[in-house]
Motif scaffolding. Sequence first.
Motif, mmCIF file in Angstrom:
data_model
loop_
_atom_site.group_PDB
_atom_site.id
_atom_site.type_symbol
_atom_site.label_atom_id
_atom_site.label_comp_id
_atom_site.label_asym_id
_atom_site.label_seq_id
_atom_site.Cartn_x
_atom_site.Cartn_y
_atom_site.Cartn_z
ATOM 1 N N ASP A 282 -23.355 22.120 -44.951
ATOM 2 C CA ASP A 282 -22.183 22.900 -44.553
ATOM 3 C C ASP A 282 -21.418 22.193 -43.438
ATOM 4 O O ASP A 282 -20.210 22.407 -43.271
ATOM 5 N N GLN A 283 -22.119 21.331 -42.712
ATOM 6 C CA GLN A 283 -21.503 20.606 -41.597
ATOM 7 C C GLN A 283 -21.258 19.133 -41.915
ATOM 8 O O GLN A 283 -20.300 18.530 -41.425
ATOM 9 N N GLU A 284 -22.138 18.548 -42.729
ATOM 10 C CA GLU A 284 -22.075 17.105 -43.003
ATOM 11 C C GLU A 284 -22.373 16.880 -44.486
ATOM 12 O O GLU A 284 -23.474 17.182 -44.951
ATOM 13 N N SER B 139 -17.389 31.467 -41.077
ATOM 14 C CA SER B 139 -16.390 31.421 -40.016
ATOM 15 C C SER B 139 -15.100 32.013 -40.551
ATOM 16 O O SER B 139 -14.863 32.009 -41.775
ATOM 17 N N ASP C 3 -16.163 26.658 -49.756
ATOM 18 C CA ASP C 3 -17.437 27.210 -49.304
ATOM 19 C C ASP C 3 -17.512 28.687 -49.683
ATOM 20 O O ASP C 3 -16.798 29.522 -49.132
ATOM 21 N N GLU D 52 -13.240 29.584 -42.808
ATOM 22 C CA GLU D 52 -13.773 29.422 -44.156
ATOM 23 C C GLU D 52 -13.430 30.618 -45.036
ATOM 24 O O GLU D 52 -13.176 30.460 -46.232
ATOM 25 N N ARG E 59 -27.644 24.486 -44.759
ATOM 26 C CA ARG E 59 -26.960 24.561 -43.461
ATOM 27 C C ARG E 59 -26.435 23.189 -43.040
ATOM 28 O O ARG E 59 -25.323 23.071 -42.513
ATOM 29 N N LYS E 60 -27.212 22.171 -43.308
ATOM 30 C CA LYS E 60 -26.812 20.817 -42.922
ATOM 31 C C LYS E 60 -25.576 20.371 -43.685
ATOM 32 O O LYS E 60 -24.628 19.829 -43.101
#
Length: 480
Positions: A273-275, A136, A131, A139, A270-271
């Motif tokens: 990045d999580q899924e 975070s 990423d 990351e 953004r999505k």
Amino acid sequence: MVAALTAVVLSATACTGADRPESALDWAGCGDGFECAELSVPLDHDSPGGERIKISVIRLPASGDRIGSILVNPGGPGGSGVEYARSARSVLSEAVRARFDVVGFDPRGVGGSSPVRCLSSSDLDAYLALDTSPDSPAEVTALEEGSRRFAAGCQARSGKLLPHVGTADAARDMDLLRAALGDEGLTYLGKSYGTQLGAVYADLFPGRVRALVLDGAVDPSLSPLELNATQAHGFEVALDAFLENCFTAGDCPFDGPVKSAREEIAGLLRKVDQETLANQNGDGRQIGEAWTTLGLITPLYDRQSWPALRRALNEALEGDGTTLLRMADLLIDRREGGTYSNQTEANMAVNCVDGRFPRDSSAFAAAARDAAGDAPLFGPSVMWSSLPCAYWPVGGESRGKVDAPGAAPIMVVGTERDPATPYAWSEALADQLSSGVLVGFDGDGHTAYLTGSSCVDRLVDDYLINLAVPKDGTYCPKIG
């Protein structure tokens, strides 16, 4: 900095005798009317009697009344000039090909010319999946560790070559190639990073310039992080142009306006990045934010790819990233079966020695935050993408402005909404060069020559063939 480089070149030229062929080119047929050869050059131009490396060269002989040779470079850094010249029939007009042998070469460290190698294919997959817009501490740590592994891999596998892959070294090789071809002056078409190579050549050897077309220019006066920030903004400008066009198409996933569509794309990033998105390629790669961002950037290079981007966005918003991943693979030259050319590794190696990068990640973090203000979708990713240079085993130096005093007129071509080399860079380079002449194009996509503008094509051809210099500031209109 410029004075030191000039002194080095004068010393090397005196020792190597760059006005005569450094070594004979033993041409042999290599298919489809092309001939191939290798040029022997010093690994270290400061030690011309030391170890030598081979530069891979290809040419397509002129079909008519020959003037000489025209060297071509597609950019990168890391792009293969040999492969680019293989496409000579679409890279240069028929009129130019009639009058010049089209000559391509892989710059040192690239392709068939002592290529830089750093990572296995699977390790490159892992690195490119990191990423590059970390939000975070975990990351950030992962990106730091991956960047250190990249730099360490280059040192382990190509350490001897790394100090000698900079643009100035490639420009000196290009002068030896010019001499070996028997050309008194250099005729050259360079696109994207190829403009930097051409400008540095002119700065080092101004008296050996015949005609240089620098299309989609890089501004050498900017620091590496300034270049990254400006490029990130260029991608945002190109995305807005795509979106304005998208709203007129029946398959556009957005209703408009641009601000609303950009918010939807930001939501997609953004999505993912999580899924991760679904991958139907069967290679097991997880399509997270990094692959998605690369897939979005790729079709912005070429207006003809905008329909594919519309399709890819429709699929991604439904959870499928397969088309985006395939487009990302085109940008980084990942081939079928999961192998890579050395484009990504060479790109990093050249960039890291061509510029003076910060040596700690905190400076990249600060630059990414700043870039997010002007380029919220792409700024952080473009800024963080150079992090391996913070850990590079070889120090880098920024060249600064080039002026090439005494050179023949040099044609700089800029495209108004170029995503990768913003128009302001072409303006800046033309202004820096003592004999620079700017031609602008009201267009979209990366570079201008042979992309649809008869105005640009006519001016370039007349300059290359007849040395007809266009008026500085000539501006070619938008095409239909």
